[in-house]
Design an enzyme around this catalytic site. Structure first.
Site, PDB file in Angstrom:
ATOM      1  N   HIS A   1      -0.620  -0.357   7.154  1.00 50.72           N
ATOM      2  CA  HIS A   1       0.480  -1.210   6.947  1.00 50.72           C
ATOM      3  C   HIS A   1       0.059  -2.807   7.645  1.00 50.72           C
ATOM      4  CE1 HIS A   1       3.797   0.548   4.867  1.00 50.72           C
ATOM      5  NE2 HIS A   1       3.927   1.590   5.647  1.00 50.72           N
TER       6      HIS A   1
ATOM      7  N   HIS B   1      -1.078   5.552   8.872  1.00 49.12           N
ATOM      8  CA  HIS B   1      -0.233   5.253   8.053  1.00 49.12           C
ATOM      9  C   HIS B   1       0.444   3.883   8.472  1.00 49.12           C
ATOM     10  CE1 HIS B   1       3.311   5.787   4.815  1.00 49.12           C
ATOM     11  NE2 HIS B   1       3.712   4.584   5.501  1.00 49.12           N
ATOM     12  N   GLU B   2       0.677   3.624   9.621  1.00 46.88           N
ATOM     13  CA  GLU B   2       1.287   2.532  10.250  1.00 46.88           C
ATOM     14  C   GLU B   2       0.444   1.368  10.554  1.00 46.88           C
ATOM     15  OE1 GLU B   2       4.265   2.545   9.761  1.00 46.88           O
ATOM     16  OE2 GLU B   2       4.858   4.629  10.053  1.00 46.88           O
TER      17      GLU B   2
ATOM     18  N   CYS C   1       6.794   6.811   2.294  1.00 43.21           N
ATOM     19  CA  CYS C   1       6.829   5.423   2.770  1.00 43.21           C
ATOM     20  C   CYS C   1       8.087   4.692   2.545  1.00 43.21           C
ATOM     21  CB  CYS C   1       5.930   4.570   2.348  1.00 43.21           C
ATOM     22  SG  CYS C   1       5.493   2.864   3.229  1.00 43.21           S
ATOM     23  N   LEU C   2       8.883   4.064   3.461  1.00 43.57           N
ATOM     24  CA  LEU C   2      10.042   3.452   3.339  1.00 43.57           C
ATOM     25  C   LEU C   2       9.904   2.192   2.386  1.00 43.57           C
ATOM     26  CD1 LEU C   2      11.434   3.579   6.915  1.00 43.57           C
ATOM     27  CD2 LEU C   2      11.982   4.942   5.130  1.00 43.57           C
TER      28      LEU C   2
ATOM     29  N   GLY D   1       8.230   6.282  11.205  1.00 40.55           N
ATOM     30  CA  GLY D   1       7.687   5.190  11.665  1.00 40.55           C
ATOM     31  C   GLY D   1       7.945   4.002  10.975  1.00 40.55           C
TER      32      GLY D   1
ATOM     33  N   GLN E   1       6.436  -4.270   7.381  1.00 39.28           N
ATOM     34  CA  GLN E   1       7.144  -3.841   6.391  1.00 39.28           C
ATOM     35  C   GLN E   1       8.765  -4.545   6.683  1.00 39.28           C
ATOM     36  OE1 GLN E   1       6.695   0.474   7.841  1.00 39.28           O
ATOM     37  NE2 GLN E   1       7.106   0.840   5.686  1.00 39.28           N
TER      38      GLN E   1
END
Ligand code: GNR
Ligand code: NI
Length: 168
Positions: free
Chosen positions: A138, A134-135, A92-93, A46, A51
């Protein structure tokens, strides 16, 4: 197509609140394609626009094994169903190399617009439910490390700050 730069914790730009998208045009569709390419290359399941330093409510995901089911969510909203809580290990990226258990509602309804601006609804659990929460975090300037103890968060911050310095 283009690969986008992914911001890393503790970059303060990850704390900005994303704004709703009121016109879904080719520039939004292009951004979604670039985000998908960036997500697949990372690799991740995702990616939220926040991000890649874009303050718009746009999320891309692909939780399929074959990585052939791209999902695009514009202005996504979630509503938990029931009160079951599930604990899952998250990564997480924007927090590369760290994986920690996070508790979240187990079932959610997701409402969003697709890339043509058409509303759709998905009811889901497990990975898709965790990932969309999670997204959306963000988009609201939140990171999974915010759910950890201050001590753990501080340790992760210090390690990533050190990595950042070594790369300069
Ligand atoms: O690639 C990702 N994997 C993942 C695993 C468990 C819970 C959430 C995620 S999302 C993450 C990609 C990412 O950082 N999205 O914002
Ligand atoms: Ni993330």
């Amino acid at each position: 197509m283009a690969l986008l730069n992914i911001l890393r914790f503790p970059d303060p730009r990850l704390r900005k609140i994303a704004q709703p998208i009121d016109e879904i045009d080719d520039s939004i569709r292009q951004l979604a394609e670039d985000m998908l390419e960036t997500m697949y290359a990372a690799p991740g399941i995702g990616l939220a626009a926040t991000q890649v330093n874009v303050q718009k409510r746009l999320v891309v995901m692909d939780i399929s094994e074959e990585k052939d089911q791209p999902l695009i969510f514009i202005n996504p909203e979630i509503q938990p169903i029931g009160d079951e809580i599930e604990e899952m290990e998250e990564g997480c990226l924007s927090v590369p190399g760290f994986f920690e258990l996070v508790k979240r509602p187990a079932h959610v309804i997701i409402r969003a617009l697709d890339k043509e601006g058409k509303p759709f609804e998905i009811e889901d659990q497990e990975l898709l439910a965790v990932c969309i929460q999670h997204e959306i975090d963000h988009l609201d300037g939140k990171l999974f490390v915010d759910y950890l103890s201050p001590l753990k968060r501080q340790r992760i911050r210090k390690k990533l700050e050190k990595q950042e310095r070594l790369q300069l």
